[in-house]
Design a protein around this motif. Sequence first.
Motif, PDB file in Angstrom:
ATOM      1  N   HIS A   1      -2.143 -27.359   2.241  1.00 56.93           N
ATOM      2  CA  HIS A   1      -2.029 -26.965   1.009  1.00 56.93           C
ATOM      3  C   HIS A   1      -0.467 -26.304   0.834  1.00 56.93           C
ATOM      4  O   HIS A   1      -0.045 -25.476   0.094  1.00 56.93           O
ATOM      5  CB  HIS A   1      -2.703 -25.024   0.864  1.00 56.93           C
ATOM      6  CG  HIS A   1      -4.207 -25.414   0.776  1.00 56.93           C
ATOM      7  ND1 HIS A   1      -4.931 -26.089  -0.093  1.00 56.93           N
ATOM      8  CD2 HIS A   1      -5.412 -25.269   1.835  1.00 56.93           C
ATOM      9  CE1 HIS A   1      -6.410 -26.341   0.003  1.00 56.93           C
ATOM     10  NE2 HIS A   1      -6.607 -25.637   1.271  1.00 56.93           N
TER      11      HIS A   1
ATOM     12  N   CYS B   1      -5.634 -28.790  -7.249  1.00 55.64           N
ATOM     13  CA  CYS B   1      -5.964 -28.668  -5.708  1.00 55.64           C
ATOM     14  C   CYS B   1      -7.306 -27.773  -5.585  1.00 55.64           C
ATOM     15  O   CYS B   1      -7.562 -26.689  -6.315  1.00 55.64           O
ATOM     16  CB  CYS B   1      -5.098 -28.068  -4.581  1.00 55.64           C
ATOM     17  SG  CYS B   1      -5.632 -28.235  -2.945  1.00 55.64           S
TER      18      CYS B   1
ATOM     19  N   CYS C   1      -7.774 -25.284  -3.927  1.00 58.46           N
ATOM     20  CA  CYS C   1      -7.488 -23.869  -3.678  1.00 58.46           C
ATOM     21  C   CYS C   1      -7.015 -23.235  -4.918  1.00 58.46           C
ATOM     22  O   CYS C   1      -6.901 -21.864  -4.823  1.00 58.46           O
ATOM     23  CB  CYS C   1      -6.345 -23.755  -2.546  1.00 58.46           C
ATOM     24  SG  CYS C   1      -4.726 -24.565  -3.277  1.00 58.46           S
TER      25      CYS C   1
ATOM     26  N   THR D   1      -4.275 -23.752  -6.862  1.00 57.77           N
ATOM     27  CA  THR D   1      -3.003 -24.277  -7.211  1.00 57.77           C
ATOM     28  C   THR D   1      -2.897 -25.998  -7.467  1.00 57.77           C
ATOM     29  O   THR D   1      -4.002 -26.352  -7.604  1.00 57.77           O
ATOM     30  CB  THR D   1      -1.990 -23.658  -6.292  1.00 57.77           C
ATOM     31  OG1 THR D   1      -0.764 -23.831  -6.572  1.00 57.77           O
ATOM     32  CG2 THR D   1      -1.962 -24.238  -4.867  1.00 57.77           C
TER      33      THR D   1
ATOM     34  N   CYS E   1      -0.760 -29.903  -3.895  1.00 60.61           N
ATOM     35  CA  CYS E   1      -0.793 -29.782  -2.579  1.00 60.61           C
ATOM     36  C   CYS E   1      -0.995 -31.101  -1.939  1.00 60.61           C
ATOM     37  O   CYS E   1      -1.585 -31.972  -2.497  1.00 60.61           O
ATOM     38  CB  CYS E   1      -2.092 -28.664  -2.193  1.00 60.61           C
ATOM     39  SG  CYS E   1      -1.981 -27.013  -2.818  1.00 60.61           S
TER      40      CYS E   1
HETATM   41 ZN    ZN Z   1      -4.066 -26.458  -1.897  1.00 58.00          ZN
END
Ligand code: ZN
Length: 314
Positions: free
Chosen positions: A168, A178, A180, A182, A185
């Motif tokens: 990440h 991504c 996650c 955000t 990454c």
């Molecule tokens: Zn990420």
Amino acid sequence: MQYLVGVDIGGTHVRTCIAPLENLTKNIIIKKKEPTSKTDEMSLGKQIVRMISSLLTQNHLKKTEIVSINIATAGPLDAKKGIIFNNANLGFKTIPVKDQINQEFPEIPCNMINDANGAVLGVHYFEALENEKDNLVYITMSTGIGGGVIANGHLVLGKDGNAAEVGHGTISDSETPCSCGTTGCWEAYSAGSGLSKQIQASGQKWSNKELYEKAKEGDPIAQKIVDQATHYSTIGIGLINNFYDPEAIYIGGAITNNSDLFLPVIKENFEKHPIKFTINRVPTIKLTQLGDEIGLLGALALGKYILNKNKILL
Ligand SMILES: [Zn+2]
């Protein structure tokens, strides 16, 4: 006899094993693998308890012969509280694991570690060369990308046990999303999940396996996606080398089944233009030979190192 229990919790499978404390080798004989239970927050803990219990029964082992239960898990986790949190693949905000194991096996210490941090211990114990051991990195490239780092002879864990979440790291200012939440990454380009998104964005309907086949056949769209993934992996590995200055970086995970398409290119990038990707001396980059049991082997190595108070965990 004395035995260690190893557990590897992944988004797709849970593996459990029992191995002798002395003569620990990378050939695990007593083991079990099941699809990860995701019925509710408690089902994963219940599943692990059931799997360990049935391995004990089937092999006529007593609870008193088990010296510790060692869990390597997909993160993030809180190693002290024994919970997994915010894991997109496992499906719940918080998953308590340790409590349920402590209830069933109150006399047996239970240890938890982030899977990639565990895996680097596995590489350290079972595979790394003597000159590599004190400064060693493991990178897993699978659905996601994760890392484990040993620096100056010590495992780098961080406040909750989630250090070296290298996948990440933001390596592009593009808007590529991504898992996650955000954008930009390393994982969003070079992991299994990232490759799937890149295939989709290119208008194709290939699986990742088909992507690699098409790239091998010379399809320009497939080659472009693979080349991009390789480019960002070179940047990611270069950053890891800048941050931790390792002697060796071992790479594993499902993506490495097709490593012939990218690993030689990454090595060539570092040989031909090292300063473009890293300011530090280039480390040895190689594939782990521990295969898909690296999580279990890492968990067993954790158990061993805790018992012998190895300085790597200080
Ligand atoms: Zn990420």
